[in-house]
Design a protein around this motif. Structure first.
Motif, PDB file in Angstrom:
ATOM      1  N   GLY A  21       0.814  -1.209   0.000  1.00  0.00           N
ATOM      2  CA  GLY A  21       0.000   0.000   0.000  1.00  0.00           C
ATOM      3  C   GLY A  21       0.848   1.259   0.000  1.00  0.00           C
ATOM      4  N   LEU A  22       1.934   1.251   0.772  1.00  0.00           N
ATOM      5  CA  LEU A  22       2.831   2.413   0.818  1.00  0.00           C
ATOM      6  C   LEU A  22       3.592   2.582  -0.496  1.00  0.00           C
ATOM      7  CD1 LEU A  22       4.318   2.217   4.445  1.00  0.00           C
ATOM      8  CD2 LEU A  22       2.326   3.495   3.623  1.00  0.00           C
ATOM      9  N   ILE A  23       3.931   1.464  -1.138  1.00  0.00           N
ATOM     10  CA  ILE A  23       4.591   1.542  -2.444  1.00  0.00           C
ATOM     11  C   ILE A  23       3.665   2.209  -3.463  1.00  0.00           C
ATOM     12  CG2 ILE A  23       5.383   0.162  -4.409  1.00  0.00           C
ATOM     13  CD1 ILE A  23       6.499  -1.864  -2.355  1.00  0.00           C
ATOM     14  N   LEU A  24       2.423   1.760  -3.520  1.00  0.00           N
ATOM     15  CA  LEU A  24       1.469   2.345  -4.468  1.00  0.00           C
ATOM     16  C   LEU A  24       1.186   3.809  -4.136  1.00  0.00           C
ATOM     17  CD1 LEU A  24      -0.063   0.850  -6.853  1.00  0.00           C
ATOM     18  CD2 LEU A  24       1.095  -0.669  -5.256  1.00  0.00           C
ATOM     19  N   LYS A  25       1.143   4.129  -2.857  1.00  0.00           N
ATOM     20  CA  LYS A  25       0.941   5.520  -2.446  1.00  0.00           C
ATOM     21  C   LYS A  25       2.087   6.397  -2.937  1.00  0.00           C
ATOM     22  CE  LYS A  25       0.532   8.459   1.657  1.00  0.00           C
ATOM     23  NZ  LYS A  25       0.655   8.531   3.130  1.00  0.00           N
ATOM     24  N   LYS A  26       3.311   5.897  -2.795  1.00  0.00           N
ATOM     25  CA  LYS A  26       4.475   6.654  -3.233  1.00  0.00           C
ATOM     26  C   LYS A  26       4.424   6.921  -4.740  1.00  0.00           C
ATOM     27  CE  LYS A  26       7.873   7.310  -1.084  1.00  0.00           C
ATOM     28  NZ  LYS A  26       8.457   8.452  -0.324  1.00  0.00           N
ATOM     29  N   LEU A  27       4.059   5.909  -5.497  1.00  0.00           N
ATOM     30  CA  LEU A  27       3.976   6.075  -6.945  1.00  0.00           C
ATOM     31  C   LEU A  27       2.868   7.049  -7.334  1.00  0.00           C
ATOM     32  CD1 LEU A  27       4.427   2.352  -8.101  1.00  0.00           C
ATOM     33  CD2 LEU A  27       6.159   4.159  -8.056  1.00  0.00           C
ATOM     34  N   ARG A  28       1.706   6.910  -6.691  1.00  0.00           N
ATOM     35  CA  ARG A  28       0.583   7.802  -7.013  1.00  0.00           C
ATOM     36  C   ARG A  28       0.928   9.251  -6.701  1.00  0.00           C
ATOM     37  NH1 ARG A  28      -2.873  10.644  -4.481  1.00  0.00           N
ATOM     38  NH2 ARG A  28      -2.322   9.786  -2.430  1.00  0.00           N
ATOM     39  N   GLU A  29       1.531   9.480  -5.540  1.00  0.00           N
ATOM     40  CA  GLU A  29       1.874  10.848  -5.155  1.00  0.00           C
ATOM     41  C   GLU A  29       2.909  11.466  -6.083  1.00  0.00           C
ATOM     42  OE1 GLU A  29       0.944  10.675  -0.343  1.00  0.00           O
ATOM     43  OE2 GLU A  29       2.996  10.408  -1.050  1.00  0.00           O
ATOM     44  N   ALA A  30       3.686  10.612  -6.758  1.00  0.00           N
ATOM     45  CA  ALA A  30       4.667  11.108  -7.725  1.00  0.00           C
ATOM     46  C   ALA A  30       4.043  11.304  -9.106  1.00  0.00           C
ATOM     47  CB  ALA A  30       5.851  10.146  -7.810  1.00  0.00           C
ATOM     48  N   GLY A  31       2.725  11.099  -9.197  1.00  0.00           N
ATOM     49  CA  GLY A  31       2.022  11.326 -10.446  1.00  0.00           C
ATOM     50  C   GLY A  31       2.118  10.201 -11.444  1.00  0.00           C
ATOM     51  N   MET A  32       2.445   8.993 -10.968  1.00  0.00           N
ATOM     52  CA  MET A  32       2.638   7.865 -11.870  1.00  0.00           C
ATOM     53  C   MET A  32       1.366   7.021 -11.981  1.00  0.00           C
ATOM     54  SD  MET A  32       6.445   6.829 -10.615  1.00  0.00           S
ATOM     55  CE  MET A  32       7.756   8.075 -10.610  1.00  0.00           C
ATOM     56  N   SER A  33       1.191   6.416 -13.131  1.00  0.00           N
ATOM     57  CA  SER A  33       0.063   5.530 -13.394  1.00  0.00           C
ATOM     58  C   SER A  33       0.403   4.161 -12.817  1.00  0.00           C
ATOM     59  CB  SER A  33      -0.173   5.440 -14.909  1.00  0.00           C
ATOM     60  OG  SER A  33      -1.087   4.411 -15.212  1.00  0.00           O
ATOM     61  N   ALA A  51     -21.582 -10.929  -0.660  1.00  0.00           N
ATOM     62  CA  ALA A  51     -20.416 -11.077  -1.530  1.00  0.00           C
ATOM     63  C   ALA A  51     -19.124 -10.937  -0.719  1.00  0.00           C
ATOM     64  CB  ALA A  51     -20.445 -10.037  -2.633  1.00  0.00           C
ATOM     65  N   LEU A  52     -18.112 -11.694  -1.112  1.00  0.00           N
ATOM     66  CA  LEU A  52     -16.817 -11.601  -0.447  1.00  0.00           C
ATOM     67  C   LEU A  52     -16.135 -10.274  -0.779  1.00  0.00           C
ATOM     68  CD1 LEU A  52     -15.454 -15.224  -0.986  1.00  0.00           C
ATOM     69  CD2 LEU A  52     -15.985 -14.159   1.218  1.00  0.00           C
ATOM     70  N   ILE A  53     -15.565  -9.660   0.234  1.00  0.00           N
ATOM     71  CA  ILE A  53     -14.833  -8.406   0.067  1.00  0.00           C
ATOM     72  C   ILE A  53     -13.336  -8.721   0.072  1.00  0.00           C
ATOM     73  CG2 ILE A  53     -14.345  -6.133   1.033  1.00  0.00           C
ATOM     74  CD1 ILE A  53     -17.078  -6.364   2.475  1.00  0.00           C
ATOM     75  N   PRO A  54     -12.600  -8.468  -1.006  1.00  0.00           N
ATOM     76  CA  PRO A  54     -11.161  -8.759  -1.034  1.00  0.00           C
ATOM     77  C   PRO A  54     -10.387  -7.804  -0.130  1.00  0.00           C
ATOM     78  CG  PRO A  54     -11.814  -7.612  -3.035  1.00  0.00           C
ATOM     79  CD  PRO A  54     -13.075  -7.873  -2.265  1.00  0.00           C
ATOM     80  N   GLY A  55     -10.072  -8.278   1.077  1.00  0.00           N
ATOM     81  CA  GLY A  55      -9.534  -7.397   2.115  1.00  0.00           C
ATOM     82  C   GLY A  55      -8.201  -6.758   1.784  1.00  0.00           C
ATOM     83  N   ASP A  56      -7.246  -7.540   1.266  1.00  0.00           N
ATOM     84  CA  ASP A  56      -5.929  -6.972   0.963  1.00  0.00           C
ATOM     85  C   ASP A  56      -6.007  -5.921  -0.146  1.00  0.00           C
ATOM     86  OD1 ASP A  56      -4.927  -8.608   2.905  1.00  0.00           O
ATOM     87  OD2 ASP A  56      -3.874  -9.970   1.551  1.00  0.00           O
ATOM     88  N   PRO A  57      -6.660  -6.213  -1.262  1.00  0.00           N
ATOM     89  CA  PRO A  57      -6.806  -5.165  -2.280  1.00  0.00           C
ATOM     90  C   PRO A  57      -7.509  -3.910  -1.768  1.00  0.00           C
ATOM     91  CG  PRO A  57      -7.287  -7.302  -3.227  1.00  0.00           C
ATOM     92  CD  PRO A  57      -7.157  -7.515  -1.749  1.00  0.00           C
ATOM     93  N   LEU A  58      -8.535  -4.101  -0.939  1.00  0.00           N
ATOM     94  CA  LEU A  58      -9.250  -2.948  -0.397  1.00  0.00           C
ATOM     95  C   LEU A  58      -8.332  -2.103   0.473  1.00  0.00           C
ATOM     96  CD1 LEU A  58     -11.846  -1.339   0.006  1.00  0.00           C
ATOM     97  CD2 LEU A  58     -12.437  -2.903   1.881  1.00  0.00           C
ATOM     98  N   HIS A  59      -7.496  -2.758   1.293  1.00  0.00           N
ATOM     99  CA  HIS A  59      -6.550  -2.014   2.138  1.00  0.00           C
ATOM    100  C   HIS A  59      -5.585  -1.209   1.270  1.00  0.00           C
ATOM    101  CE1 HIS A  59      -3.815  -1.188   5.508  1.00  0.00           C
ATOM    102  NE2 HIS A  59      -2.857  -1.381   4.615  1.00  0.00           N
ATOM    103  N   VAL A  60      -5.024  -1.856   0.253  1.00  0.00           N
ATOM    104  CA  VAL A  60      -4.068  -1.166  -0.620  1.00  0.00           C
ATOM    105  C   VAL A  60      -4.726   0.019  -1.314  1.00  0.00           C
ATOM    106  CG1 VAL A  60      -2.672  -1.390  -2.713  1.00  0.00           C
ATOM    107  CG2 VAL A  60      -2.590  -3.178  -0.964  1.00  0.00           C
ATOM    108  N   LYS A  61      -5.920  -0.175  -1.819  1.00  0.00           N
ATOM    109  CA  LYS A  61      -6.639   0.908  -2.503  1.00  0.00           C
ATOM    110  C   LYS A  61      -6.896   2.070  -1.554  1.00  0.00           C
ATOM    111  CE  LYS A  61     -10.944   1.813  -5.061  1.00  0.00           C
ATOM    112  NZ  LYS A  61     -10.296   2.549  -6.163  1.00  0.00           N
ATOM    113  N   THR A  62      -7.292   1.758  -0.316  1.00  0.00           N
ATOM    114  CA  THR A  62      -7.600   2.796   0.667  1.00  0.00           C
ATOM    115  C   THR A  62      -6.360   3.570   1.077  1.00  0.00           C
ATOM    116  OG1 THR A  62      -9.452   1.479   1.518  1.00  0.00           O
ATOM    117  CG2 THR A  62      -8.603   3.224   2.939  1.00  0.00           C
ATOM    118  N   VAL A  63      -5.281   2.856   1.364  1.00  0.00           N
ATOM    119  CA  VAL A  63      -4.041   3.487   1.833  1.00  0.00           C
ATOM    120  C   VAL A  63      -3.372   4.288   0.722  1.00  0.00           C
ATOM    121  CG1 VAL A  63      -1.678   3.012   2.590  1.00  0.00           C
ATOM    122  CG2 VAL A  63      -3.588   1.842   3.687  1.00  0.00           C
ATOM    123  N   SER A  64      -3.347   3.718  -0.470  1.00  0.00           N
ATOM    124  CA  SER A  64      -2.607   4.351  -1.564  1.00  0.00           C
ATOM    125  C   SER A  64      -3.368   5.482  -2.238  1.00  0.00           C
ATOM    126  CB  SER A  64      -2.247   3.300  -2.620  1.00  0.00           C
ATOM    127  OG  SER A  64      -3.417   2.798  -3.253  1.00  0.00           O
ATOM    128  N   GLY A  65      -4.701   5.383  -2.242  1.00  0.00           N
ATOM    129  CA  GLY A  65      -5.501   6.384  -2.922  1.00  0.00           C
ATOM    130  C   GLY A  65      -5.557   6.225  -4.426  1.00  0.00           C
TER     131      GLY A  65
END
Length: 228
Positions: A21-33, A51-65
């Protein structure tokens, strides 16, 4: 050409999802796709609609934005909190390598950086009924290099070296180690030094518990990604 990396750990509950999640956040904040991908996730809860909620993907999406839709992030979602091969045996819907390759290729066609997170440690059975698929088989099929997430504390020298040596013996390149739950001090500084000396792999970041950022620049981070 898209660029990708695989995030594995020295075991379960090392903080792979948190670090990813922090890796994706870093990339997003740098303006990267940037996009996230995980082949299979176990131990998920059900929403109000059943329905099942995919917990790890949801966490990454939430943290990274990141804007990536949740349904793109993981094709195999299981309820039972066990290895994916056993969850699939209990629940049905075993992992199909062609599905993983197709979904990953689709992300690579639309995002510049794709970060894939593993399940458990490097020796994780993904499917064992009919086809025999380990996590390493998926990594090699997708042509990805790896980052290892490890706990910074006591015992990490053994687990990091064993993980690195196993991966090297399977022809999987390890680009860096990230220490999670970093507190500093004599022992953890020595852990960092010894892991680097014994594996030849750099410790690229040391992340304190609850940190909201990685102590590595986006430029240095993107250098770890290989073309896919």
């Amino acid at each position: 050409m898209s660029r990708g990396i695989f995030v594995t750990g020295t075991g379960t509950d090392m903080g792979k999802t948190y670090i990813t999640g922090l890796i994706l956040k870093k990339l997003r904040e740098a303006g990267m796709s940037a996009a996230y991908f995980k082949a299979a996730v176990s131990g998920n809860e059900r929403g109000a609609d059943g329905a099942l909620i995919p917990g790890d993907p949801l966490h990454v999406k939430t943290v990274s934005g990141i804007d990536q839709p949740l349904e793109e992030m993981c094709p195999y979602v299981y309820e039972n909190a066990v290895s994916p091969h056993l969850a699939a045996r209990i629940e049905g819907s075993p992992v199909e390598p062609d599905v993983i390759k197709s979904r990953f290729a689709d992300l690579c066609s639309r995002y510049d950086f794709v970060t894939m997170e593993g399940s458990g440690g490097i020796i994780c059975p993904i499917c064992w009924d009919g086809q025999k698929i380990l996590l390493e088989d998926i990594i090699k099929a997708l042509g990805l290099d790896c980052i290892i997430v490890a706990d910074a504390g006591l015992g990490t020298i053994n687990s990091v070296v064993l993980t690195c040596e196993y991966m090297k013996s399977r022809g999987i390149a390890v680009k860096g180690i990230i220490f999670n739950n970093w507190q500093g001090g004599v022992m953890e500084e020595d852990n960092r030094s010894m892991c680097q000396q014994l594996t030849g792999v750099p410790v690229i970041a040391c992340v304190e518990r609850g940190a909201a950022d990685l102590d590595i620049s986006a430029d240095e981070l993107t250098k770890l990604y290989g073309g896919v």
